[in-house]
Design an enzyme around this catalytic site. Sequence first.
Site, PDB file in Angstrom:
ATOM      1  N   SER B 284     -54.555   1.612-128.486  1.00  0.00           N
ATOM      2  CA  SER B 284     -55.213   2.812-128.685  1.00  0.00           C
ATOM      3  C   SER B 284     -54.763   3.806-127.365  1.00  0.00           C
ATOM      4  CB  SER B 284     -56.693   2.531-128.346  1.00  0.00           C
ATOM      5  OG  SER B 284     -57.523   3.657-128.585  1.00  0.00           O
ATOM      6  N   GLU B 285     -54.296   5.054-127.582  1.00  0.00           N
ATOM      7  CA  GLU B 285     -53.826   5.806-126.880  1.00  0.00           C
ATOM      8  C   GLU B 285     -54.799   5.985-125.451  1.00  0.00           C
ATOM      9  OE1 GLU B 285     -54.467   6.274-130.001  1.00  0.00           O
ATOM     10  OE2 GLU B 285     -54.031   8.531-130.382  1.00  0.00           O
TER      11      GLU B 285
END
Lengths: 446, 446
Positions: B284-285
């Site tokens: 996840s960024e």
Amino acid sequence: MTIDKVVATAAEAVADIPHGATIAIAGFGFSHAYPTLVPALLERGSTGLTVIANSLGAQADSLATLIEHHRVSRLLISISSRADEQIASGEIQVELVPQGTLVERLRAGGTGLAGFYTRTGVGTLVAEGKEVRRFDGEDYVLEEAIRPDFSFVRARRADRFGNLEFSGVGRNFHPAFAKAGRVVIAEVDEIVDAVDPERVGLPGIFVSRVVQQAPQPPFTPPRMRKERREDVPVEYGGKPGLTRAQMAETVAGLLPSGSYVNLGLGMPTMVSDYIAGRDIVLHSENGMLGYGAHAPADRIDPDVYNAGSGFVELEPGASFFDSVTSFEMVRGGQVDVVVLGGLQVDQDANLANWATSDRHGGTIGGAMDLAAGGATVVVMMTHLAGEHQKLVTRCSFPLTGVGCVDVVVTDLCVLRRVDGRFRIESTAPGFTPEEVAALTEMPLEH
Amino acid sequence: MTIDKVVATAAEAVADIPHGATIAIAGFGFSHAYPTLVPALLERGSTGLTVIANSLGAQADSLATLIEHHRVSRLLISISSRADEQIASGEIQVELVPQGTLVERLRAGGTGLAGFYTRTGVGTLVAEGKEVRRFDGEDYVLEEAIRPDFSFVRARRADRFGNLEFSGVGRNFHPAFAKAGRVVIAEVDEIVDAVDPERVGLPGIFVSRVVQQAPQPPFTPPRMRKERREDVPVEYGGKPGLTRAQMAETVAGLLPSGSYVNLGLGMPTMVSDYIAGRDIVLHSENGMLGYGAHAPADRIDPDVYNAGSGFVELEPGASFFDSVTSFEMVRGGQVDVVVLGGLQVDQDANLANWATSDRHGGTIGGAMDLAAGGATVVVMMTHLAGEHQKLVTRCSFPLTGVGCVDVVVTDLCVLRRVDGRFRIESTAPGFTPEEVAALTEMPLEH
């Protein structure tokens, strides 16, 4: 378990390292040794290796061991000591790289960046043959990314996903070296079911293989260099200058309370013994803020040592981080004062401190980064080198930084640069400003 | 105590922020709100601000509040939603920046780097007017450093030295934004005597002032968008295509076990509900690896949410890190598969997914970084947008990535690019390949 990066033996971990491979071997000070992977690589027999590292390491089973066995043909390194003979003979080609630039080039290589413009090295040998470009009125050097075939890293703990946990200054070069490698092999003290997600210092996505370190003898702190060497002052015309301890105390007295200070290798590390209770936050390139005096033998923590590999105590407000972060602080101007050793300082405030002109290899370390960050630069060195001048009209040795020196502390005096010239601010007991000036090639105001 | 960065009031912390200042406001998802600093800044009355941020934030006391009060004249931002009206009217100038490039430019600004060459954005609007340079046969864009006057950051805990501790995905943009600012103001939940040196997520050297957050109401998880929206399939010629859940399950089935996968904003986030037990590591960024399905309401951890602000559960092997590290993984090719939403995909495998051609502002987010990293790119979208084609001969909307799409999953089919052309690999129940091809502007092999 589809994902299991733990391999059974070190031999298996290094089995695909061919002759001529490029290997980045991470480490700083005591975290340089790979007692499991280096013997396996020796046994594997790979030769003609290009090795990327900070230094050769002083322990058994570090990069030095590969050099001794003539397995290396090229080095990208910050500190080449112990390889200098093979460098002089032409057996090893060497490219010297400042520490901060080295970790940044490796980080870039593994993270989709082709290069970056840095202020480190402008005006020095390191910038030769590279593009220098002006941004906002300041010069920067283009440094290109490095992408090694393999990386060796060490950590305290790992899990099957390759997540690594570090302890104390054990982070240092390891995360950047791991990001760079196409195949990353980690030697770890312990393999656990799962590293605490909040304590993962390097996510497993960057790690290919994990090897459990073979059992090691219990930690015994090496004797400190400072304990081995007597602190005898040099005599000038029959009168003693300051001892090294007195010089260190003098430097400590010049540091503003509440400041962030980096102490370079060698004599500057002694300054940490003279700052107790002053809220001076000491910065160390290997990834620590807030250390203090050298630790007595019975209070040594094997994971808490400074950039000169001296075991130290922690002060309130201490923190640990990796070398990329460490040099972010340095280049970014967050460190207020840096204290560096010196071979020569000249009247234009240039500093040379990493190699004599006749030397093969050199000890660049982090000094170029430290000199380039915009901090107040204090050079701490003996006034003369035997018969040779160190405060000169023009440096003859390769430069560390251009026009960067603000203060010089020698065993004879404190010099401060005012309006572009060095002025004698104080002298050692028993010496007049005139006597000091007469001993000095560089013109001094007094 | 010479060093004490804790200031008594938020008013004091923001007292020197002038009209026209540049402020970087860190945050991602739920860590975007500054319930103490933003009201103080409103009260201070500064206008004409340039604000650098990921997005405007959906909560009270986020950047959105400053926009509503017309305090902002310029935005450097990844996602401009909610400011689009003021952008359209010309009140706010906007520069859209991919997330990974944004954190990297800020990090560079504070750490002595003038710029860097990145693979993100090559061939898109983002690269216009910038130097594009070839290294080792690949094109890179020169992105320059950003150095804001002030930064706002948030953390769980701080001490008087300014050391910050984060929790879960709370790191995200905060470290990079803090490194960049000339003056860095941290709003924290709790002030302690000393943060554990091993848990310092941002060393205090990067922080100028610390403010204790005013007491907040207890955390109540916002309703998920996915709970609010019914999953009704679109009908084509009276026959239903796949529901969104069925599309997510289809995508999950295409993911190799043991792979690292990023799920983009919107529909792709639903895929995490269909990978249980397969050792697929989700990235996840906002700084997390190893999350899983959406968390049931009674098991929500306020510090564990994905890039789409959906609360999720942790899988074995999870880790947390900041957004700089997150995009290192993405650009560096460590992430094997990325699943992105799409507005248009064309026959040359170009993807457009951040703005329609008539829109002011846009939602670049991390998609350009994700498309540029060399991962297998799976686009997940409805086959048509009402009457409009989405699988076109040539994208008319601004591009996210050039020639990057490998697989497309729609509610009618799975397309795979083979030898440069898209081929129908499977169709939704009830549809023939001929029917699907007839509904599609792009030529499809079948």
